[in-house]
Design an enzyme around this catalytic site. Sequence first.
Site, mmCIF file in Angstrom:
data_model
loop_
_atom_site.group_PDB
_atom_site.id
_atom_site.type_symbol
_atom_site.label_atom_id
_atom_site.label_comp_id
_atom_site.label_asym_id
_atom_site.label_seq_id
_atom_site.Cartn_x
_atom_site.Cartn_y
_atom_site.Cartn_z
ATOM 1 N N ASP A 128 0.847 -1.189 0.000
ATOM 2 C CA ASP A 128 0.000 0.000 0.000
ATOM 3 C C ASP A 128 0.888 1.246 0.000
ATOM 4 O OD1 ASP A 128 -2.317 1.781 0.609
ATOM 5 O OD2 ASP A 128 -3.306 -0.107 1.063
ATOM 6 N N HIS A 156 -3.814 6.116 3.093
ATOM 7 C CA HIS A 156 -4.497 4.895 2.667
ATOM 8 C C HIS A 156 -3.884 3.654 3.300
ATOM 9 C CE1 HIS A 156 -5.833 1.723 -0.173
ATOM 10 N NE2 HIS A 156 -6.854 2.525 -0.440
ATOM 11 N N SER A 176 -11.301 -0.783 -0.937
ATOM 12 C CA SER A 176 -10.002 -0.723 -0.250
ATOM 13 C C SER A 176 -10.154 -0.959 1.238
ATOM 14 C CB SER A 176 -9.341 0.641 -0.476
ATOM 15 O OG SER A 176 -8.773 0.736 -1.745
#
Length: 771
Positions: A145, A218, A548
Amino acid sequence: MKIQKYLFQLLLFISLLLFPYHINVKAENKHDQLERRTYIVHMDKSHMPASFEDHHEWYYSSLRSAADSAQMLYTYNSVIHGFSTRLTDEEATSLENQPGTLSLVPETRYELHTTRTPAFLGLGINDKLLPTSTSQGDVIIGLIDTGVWPELKSFDDMGLDPVPSSWKGECEEGTNFKSSNCNRKLIGARFFCKGYEAILGPIDESTESKSPRDDDGHGTHTATTAAGSATTSANLFGYASGTARGMAPHARIAAYKACWLGGCFTSDILAAMEKAIDERVDILSMSIGGSISEYYRDTVAVGAFTAMKKGILVSCSAGNAGPDSGSLSNLAPWITTVGAGTIDRDFPAYVILGDGRNFTGASLYSGKPLPSKLLSLTYAGKASNMTSGSFCMTGSLNSEDVKGKIVVCDRGGNSRVQKGLVVRKAGGVGMILANTEAYGEELVADAHLIPAASLGLKGAEDIKKYISSGRKPTATIGFSGTELGVQPSPVVASFSSRGPNPLTPEILKPDLIAPGVNILAGWTGKVGPTGLDGDTRHVSFNIISGTSMSCPHLSGLAALVKASHPEWSPAAIKSALMTTAYTAYKNGKTIIDVATGLPSTPFDYGAGHVDPIAALDPGLVYDATVKDYVDFLCALNYSSDQIKHTTAEEYSCSSSKTYKLGDLNYPSFAVTLETTPENQDRKAMSTMKYTRTLTNVGRPATYKASVSTHTASLKVIVEPESLSFNTINEKKSFTVTVSADSMPSGTSSFAHLTWSDGKHTVTSPIAFTWI
């Protein structure tokens, strides 16, 4: 003496008079306590009569006119406009009918426990059924990520045992990141940027850390969702308050940064996957959009095949291209592909129109509220000279048309929060984010930088009609904090990518859904919750949505299953999660698709919504080996080179064997049938046969098969109808014969096959598509 006697008699008389009064007062108080309930009273401040100088006076007067003896508990000025009080049913009805009262919401007892998804999934209630913290601590989840923000309390290693001896990784140093940033929770961190730099040039270290540090947010969000340590007092601006914890709070985290501000490049992704495999992670979580090219050309599919060979389960997001059909990515059958559903928590916001109508939406706005008066309302499509002006794209609004007004912006085309900044720059003071047909009634909450609320399609259309009615449209927006126990839940998120599988229709995707809407988890300290340049707010937790977010939920839950059954293969873990998933609410009705408001199908939810407690004891599993997946590639007519590209090893297909895609030992079925366009009246019948093998992972038992179909045009026969297992790991095979009438091309239908021993239910969806 006579005076003393007289005083005594007088006091006795008074006491006799007062004694029953005290009894009656106590009785009335007791009665009052039994009859009254606490309500949260939402008021429309724009309806406050001009005779009141202060809204608090108005609230008090409204309450007194409905319940003279009631007392205000609190008055609210920002989270909502209104107050809380205790009322009888009659008083509540009276107050609710008064002008300016929006609604009365009975107070519900909330316990500050989790950030909601663990409780929603049953983990908080059934923790005694989970693997021990010691066995959880042996499982390592690798996440590819944008990196991690290691200072968060979600990475606290207090109470964790030493790092598992199987771990071969390390903590790589770089800009703003030291090896000491790792501990017994965050046991490894690396970064990969050579592919990125080869295309876009050197990383600008003044804006982005050339290290495992997460400058985006994220990666931190996904890592803490999967395995964050329990953290008290978690919230975003007061929303979703509680104790945050990942799905597997005692599992270890290894972060592999392969995504940068300019994107994720396949060379970096593959290098990260390789390093994760070499360092011996147990679960590999990738919330990255995959390719829909052939598997041998799909970097994620290729890397995932190697991971599968090493016993690593790979979990990937399905994509955010829904509700369009065939919009999935990460399609390889050796990948667990995860779609998104909602949980039972909302963040209500209210849009109140000048004609008195009230619409409920969602928002995470926490700044200065709008003025108490109603404000002018306009539609962006009427305040722009651009063809796409209704979407509030940068520079699209005319300042003279929006200054001082609330602007309705259509969803799509650019960031939801960015639209608000466009409105503010043009002089607007608030925004209503209007769902278009593609998003239906889905409500995604955002931490807006101006007063703003998102609305579903129906409400948005009503407001647009109101604006076009010829009257002077006005409105205001109010905010109501956090609401729990929202039903129905889950529903399939509108944005969640859908089947059928655009690459291999014979494999049903997504595999299942997990929570992915309005999820609270850890965040970077580098940027604000929206990630926009103009957002200077800094938070430790953020609420965001997407597949996600559903992917790391599944990754953490897979880690729990792995901790309970360390000997299980990735296919067995995947099967356990799929065959125990549920597709209906407790009332028996099918999970709703929020995009349409109709019952969803296996093309939306796959095998269903994950149920982690049930997955720990599935009874039977559909296991698969490397050879099974190679046979699948042979059924695709892959050449030896193509198979080698996919598997990184030399395999060949036997010329004497017939390979069928449908014979992969998969926990779901996808049947493709040919339409016979000519002479439809005869309804030509198609028949197909599938073979599957079940492995017993529970007690000795006899399982019986049952099939539920949704249409009379299908006939499904299972042979044999029962299977008896006497030992652990015993395998038994069965066949499924499907007969179906010819239907128009594009028609779909569905069924479910269930094996049950009275305790376990092992369920597989069957999707039929005529082509």
